[in-house]
Design an enzyme around this catalytic site. Sequence first.
Site, short mmCIF file in Angstrom:
data_model
loop_
_atom_site.label_atom_id
_atom_site.label_comp_id
_atom_site.label_asym_id
_atom_site.label_seq_id
_atom_site.Cartn_x
_atom_site.Cartn_y
_atom_site.Cartn_z
N GLU A 47 0.87 -1.20 0.00
CA GLU A 47 0.00 0.00 0.00
C GLU A 47 0.90 1.25 0.00
O GLU A 47 1.97 1.24 0.62
CB GLU A 47 -0.82 -0.01 1.30
CG GLU A 47 -1.62 1.24 1.58
CD GLU A 47 -2.20 1.30 3.02
OE1 GLU A 47 -1.54 0.81 3.96
OE2 GLU A 47 -3.31 1.83 3.18
N LYS A 127 -9.48 2.29 -1.73
CA LYS A 127 -9.66 1.76 -0.37
C LYS A 127 -10.98 2.23 0.24
O LYS A 127 -11.29 3.42 0.28
CB LYS A 127 -8.50 2.18 0.50
CG LYS A 127 -8.48 1.59 1.90
CD LYS A 127 -7.15 1.94 2.57
CE LYS A 127 -7.02 1.39 3.97
NZ LYS A 127 -5.71 1.77 4.54
N CYS A 172 -4.85 -2.96 3.01
CA CYS A 172 -4.53 -2.87 4.44
C CYS A 172 -5.72 -3.13 5.36
O CYS A 172 -6.10 -4.26 5.57
CB CYS A 172 -3.88 -1.53 4.75
SG CYS A 172 -3.08 -1.55 6.37
#
Length: 311
Positions: A47, A127, A172
């Site tokens: 990431e 995300k 993540c």
Amino acid sequence: MPRKLRAAVAQLGPIHLADNREAVVKRLIALLREAHGNGARFVVFPELALTTFFPRWWMTDQGEIDRYFEREMPGPETRPLFDIAKELGVGFYLGYAELTEENGKQRHYNTSILVDPVGKIVGRYRKIHLPGHSEHLPDAPFQHLEKRYFDVGNEGFNVWRMQDAVIGMCICNDRRWPEAYRVMGLQGVEIVALGYNTPTMNIHHREPEHLRMFHHLLSLQAGAYQNAAWVLASAKCGAEDGFAMIGGSAIVAPTGEIAAQALTEDDELIATTLDLELGDYLRRTVFNFDKHRRTEHYGLITGRTGARTEV
Ligand code: CDV
């Protein structure tokens, strides 16, 4: 002929504030070459792989914040990575901060892309589960300002067919949420690629440090097994300007077992040959979704956000 894909996870050690993108891209290329030498045809990078984990820093000047974002992909600094991946015939996942314009408004996303072996972007994920806070926490040892610097992803959890595999992406904090894997599982995902930056210390609640690694692996292993998919997780880790982040990059099999795991907190490559049919027996038996899922009892999953006790 069993479907197999040799794949690698390219963990990155620290990227400091003073490091520039050219230097970082050189490190990515070195890992890509190592992966190719190892026979890998698909590589997962972390990431926000091009800069330090900047959400740890409180910033108010939008111009300063925007310096951590990419306005184009590939841009001048990242183009060599795409060129070499194409030359070597290696596909990859890359996380970065994306600055774009939608309906005349600037948008900031924590993004990952899927690039095919001829250097073409075939998939993009923004995300969705942004962790942290948006206000300044003056008493915290460092900040986690993803809720301040990023917009919530607006493109859902998708999958793409690439290199004869069905590949999904998340980033993540998403790995801690079973919903993320399941939405991809319902689209027949075979490989979940993800990058992460996980500070060793939990600034919101003091907890024993070992729990950070335990919860990381627990989330990967549960997500892999319950959806019969390979999970390839790549860390940016070590101490960035003195702020420690966990390593533990891993390749987890559809059985939930760890097939490979990084040992250092530095640039490190791990690789495994993925048997893309290994999860088939789980999809036919215990996780045969068609046969066993009971959606009539799952309404609260999408109908309610927070927990509420009514008894
Ligand atoms: N970059 C991240 O999303 N980090 C989060 C927080 C909670 C530490 C993580 O889940 O690792």
